[in-house]
Each structure stands twice: as C-alpha cells, then as structure tokens.
Design an enzyme around this catalytic site. Sequence first.
Site, mmCIF file in Angstrom:
data_model
loop_
_atom_site.group_PDB
_atom_site.id
_atom_site.type_symbol
_atom_site.label_atom_id
_atom_site.label_comp_id
_atom_site.label_asym_id
_atom_site.label_seq_id
_atom_site.Cartn_x
_atom_site.Cartn_y
_atom_site.Cartn_z
ATOM 1 N N ARG A 1 -42.119 91.424 22.564
ATOM 2 C CA ARG A 1 -41.237 90.320 22.953
ATOM 3 C C ARG A 1 -41.160 89.313 21.814
ATOM 4 O O ARG A 1 -42.191 88.911 21.278
ATOM 5 C CB ARG A 1 -41.796 89.642 24.212
ATOM 6 N N TYR B 1 -39.906 77.287 24.306
ATOM 7 C CA TYR B 1 -40.739 78.147 25.124
ATOM 8 C C TYR B 1 -41.450 79.201 24.250
ATOM 9 O O TYR B 1 -40.833 79.805 23.384
ATOM 10 C CB TYR B 1 -39.898 78.857 26.212
ATOM 11 N N ASP C 1 -37.504 86.363 26.407
ATOM 12 C CA ASP C 1 -37.563 85.595 27.653
ATOM 13 C C ASP C 1 -36.733 84.320 27.489
ATOM 14 O O ASP C 1 -37.042 83.478 26.645
ATOM 15 C CB ASP C 1 -39.037 85.240 27.940
ATOM 16 N N HIS D 1 -36.332 82.138 29.862
ATOM 17 C CA HIS D 1 -37.062 81.144 30.661
ATOM 18 C C HIS D 1 -36.145 80.212 31.431
ATOM 19 O O HIS D 1 -36.330 78.983 31.460
ATOM 20 C CB HIS D 1 -38.038 80.358 29.771
ATOM 21 N N GLU E 1 -35.089 88.524 29.809
ATOM 22 C CA GLU E 1 -35.785 88.081 31.017
ATOM 23 C C GLU E 1 -35.351 86.681 31.436
ATOM 24 O O GLU E 1 -35.114 85.818 30.583
ATOM 25 C CB GLU E 1 -37.298 88.091 30.716
ATOM 26 N N GLU F 1 -41.037 86.991 37.829
ATOM 27 C CA GLU F 1 -42.411 86.492 37.720
ATOM 28 C C GLU F 1 -42.709 85.364 38.704
ATOM 29 O O GLU F 1 -43.859 85.152 39.053
ATOM 30 C CB GLU F 1 -42.742 86.064 36.286
ATOM 31 N N ARG G 1 -40.158 91.891 37.717
ATOM 32 C CA ARG G 1 -41.354 91.366 37.039
ATOM 33 C C ARG G 1 -42.376 90.779 38.003
ATOM 34 O O ARG G 1 -43.228 89.993 37.601
ATOM 35 C CB ARG G 1 -40.921 90.292 36.026
ATOM 36 N N GLU H 1 -46.510 93.543 30.632
ATOM 37 C CA GLU H 1 -46.746 92.455 29.676
ATOM 38 C C GLU H 1 -48.260 92.337 29.452
ATOM 39 O O GLU H 1 -49.038 92.323 30.400
ATOM 40 C CB GLU H 1 -46.192 91.148 30.234
ATOM 41 N N TRP I 1 -37.924 74.261 32.213
ATOM 42 C CA TRP I 1 -38.741 74.614 31.045
ATOM 43 C C TRP I 1 -38.806 76.112 30.903
ATOM 44 O O TRP I 1 -38.968 76.848 31.866
ATOM 45 C CB TRP I 1 -40.163 74.048 31.161
#
Length: 405
Positions: free
Chosen positions: A147, A159, A212, A214, A238, A264, A285, A341, A405
């Site tokens: 990643r 991030y 990602d 985020h 992601e 996640e 995830r 991950e 965030w």
Amino acid sequence: MKIKDIKIFLNSVSRNFLTIKIWTDEGIYGLGDGTLNGREMAVVSYLEEHIVPCLIGKDPSQIEDIWQYLYKGAYWRKGPVTMTAIGAIDMALWDIKGKVAGLPVYQLLGGKSRKGVTVYGHANGGSIDEVMVNLGNMIKEGYKVVRLQSKLPDTKGSYGTLEGKKNYYELQSDRPLPPELEWNTTKYMNFVPELFKRARAEYGNEIRLCHDVHNRLTPIEAARLGKILEPYDLLFLEDMVPADNQDTYKIIRQHTTTPLAIGEIFNTIWDTKGLIENQLIDYCRMAVSHGGGITPLVKVANFASLYHVRMAPHGAPDLSPISSMAHMHFDLWAPNFAVQEFIGFGTPEMNTVFKFDLKLVDGLLYLTDAPGLGIDFDEEAASNYPYKRSYLPVNRLEDGTMWGW
Ligand code: GCO
Ligand code: MG
C-alpha cells in the site's frame, strides 16, 4: 465446562491494547482483542458492566448461542463499542474451543484453503521519493502487495504519515488531545496519480499496489480518482467515500473499473450487505474485533462469496496481535480470502507481552499448528505498560471546515 472468570487488561504496549482472558473451570483460558482505538475505556466498561456478569457460569463451547445472546439479548444492537466487546468474547471462545479440541482454529472453520496468507505491507513516506525507497525495500523483502501513502506537499499532515513524529502519541503531544491536520482535495487529486506513475515506472507492473483514501472524497471525486488511476492497475482503492449511505457507491462504480475496498469500520453484516449484493465493491475489509468476532465474519465471507467479493481484513497497528492471529486462521480458511493487511511482527515491547509464532516468506505468512489461536499474553509483562489516553487525529480543510480524517 463453565466460564469461571473473565479478566480485562488495558495496557499501552507501544500503543493501547485491550485484551481479555476468559478462564474456564477446567483451567483452560482463551484470549480476545477488544481494542477500539481512541475509545478503549468505553469497551472496558461495556465488558465489565454489561457482559462479564452475564457470562459467568455459561458453557464456553456454545459460541454461536453466546454471540446471539450478546447481540440480540442487549436489545441495543450494533455499534463499534458493543460489537468490539462481543468480538473480543467471540475470539476468546474460539481460542478455548481450539485448545479443548487440540486443533488450530482454522481446522475448526473447515481447514486450510491455501498454504499461506498473502499480506500487504505499507510503504509510507514524507515525499514520493521516500515512498519509492520504502517500496523498493519491501519488494526486496518479498512483499507481493504494497500500500502506498505519501504526505501531500505543503500540507500539515496526511493520512499514513506522522509529520516527522515517531508515533501517534508524540503527534498528540503530552496533553493529549486529537492532533489537527489539514486537507486539500485539489492538491490530493493532482498529486496521487504521480505517486502511482512513479511506482510503475520504477518497479514495473508485477507488484500489486493499493491505496487508502481514508474517506476524504465525495462520490463523484472518488469516481474521477478511480478513473485517473486505471492505467496503474491498482489491486484496490480503499475507503474512497464513507458508506453510511451504501448507494453512493453506485456513482463510483458506474465510472471506474478500479477495484474498490471498504469495511474496516463496519460492525455488522448490515453495514456491507447492500455493497456486496449490488456488486458495488470488490474487497470487504471487516475485522474480527470491530466486526463482532470470528463467528459473524465467517457469515460475511460466505455471503460475499456469492457475489465474487473477496475478504481483505483490516490489520492496522491498532489491532492487537490477538486479532492478527485470529485473522490468520480466518484467512487460511476463507475460500474467498484475498489479502491481509500486515504491519510487521510488533515492537520489542509488544514481543515481551504477546507471544506467537508466524513466519513471513516471499510475501506469505505461515502459521504453526498450535491449538486455538496460537497466541499467549504475559499479564505481568503487560502490567509494566499502563494505559495512556489517546486520540486519532482530526482533519480540517484549509479554511477550517471539519473534514474526515
Ligand atoms: C488502515 C486504516 C487504519 C486506521 C486506523 C484507525 O487501512 O490500515 O485506515 O490505519 O486509520 O486503524 O484506528
Ligand atoms: Mg483503511
């Protein structure tokens, strides 16, 4: 066999981890991870006040019934605090079942579907140059999936990067309060394609790459990013957009063939059901801790397999090694597992507290056949590391508007 006692440990072993230990009257114990980053005490209190008293005297072999009891029996279903607490209990019960049977948990789930678990590591950096060096090193170490995250130039914090600080605790100073970072979507959209262009130019097309976002974009921005990155053949993008409204993923999906991953922060199958059955995502995830345990994750995997969605469990540093081990068993079994991950084997401090045996060879993790989850927890060593209040960062646009965030 009966549950005799449940102990709760909250320690900052390099970072905060909440561990539970379920003791049976036959001297066997099981371990579970109940860490909810930045909201640890809420899970402690949920467990202490609302779960532990109900489980003393129950038969630990009845994993499904205990799960239903905690989920349906609370009346108040779902939510990260509730489901993380249930997840910790569920993991520990699988650990006990494995120890009683003398079998690793993956055997209880149905046995191995593969020889090892493909992992993805993180190549982060303060600049594209730094990310490229880290990516090169990871390829040398044998990683097949990496990643990439880079700090945005001229922005306070991005991030995956720490503004030159060692860890989140340093980033928060000693107050501690949430660090405030900055976000600029235009800069990001102009910058990220360059990151992947460089990676392909320097390291070729074989290494699988992911990224990602985020939760920083709107659906139409996400659609455009997916489209721009198509030439770089990502394994997945992601969390492009939060999926509070699962329908928003239709917009992204209509515009891009870049595969999408999310999950996640999902706590139950209901958070992902629409995304899966409408074929709006490619990778789920969800994690054993925040998703309520191994028991529900098996159901999600089976449901996802009907729609060609593959499992890629969350494995950030704020999931404890107990979750990582639980994931290993799940990943070895799940026929539709894709990638795990993985951020390494932990700090020296962590290794004094969590004892487990994993090997990374050529980008694949291998487990031993130890019964249960195959991990132990040293209470005494853990007591050297008291809990420290801690927060995740918050993010604002440059004009001060609160952002994700
Ligand atoms: C990831 C995640 C994490 C989260 C963290 C929050 O994909 O690894 O996004 O890094 O930010 O788990 O506590
Ligand atoms: Mg993520």
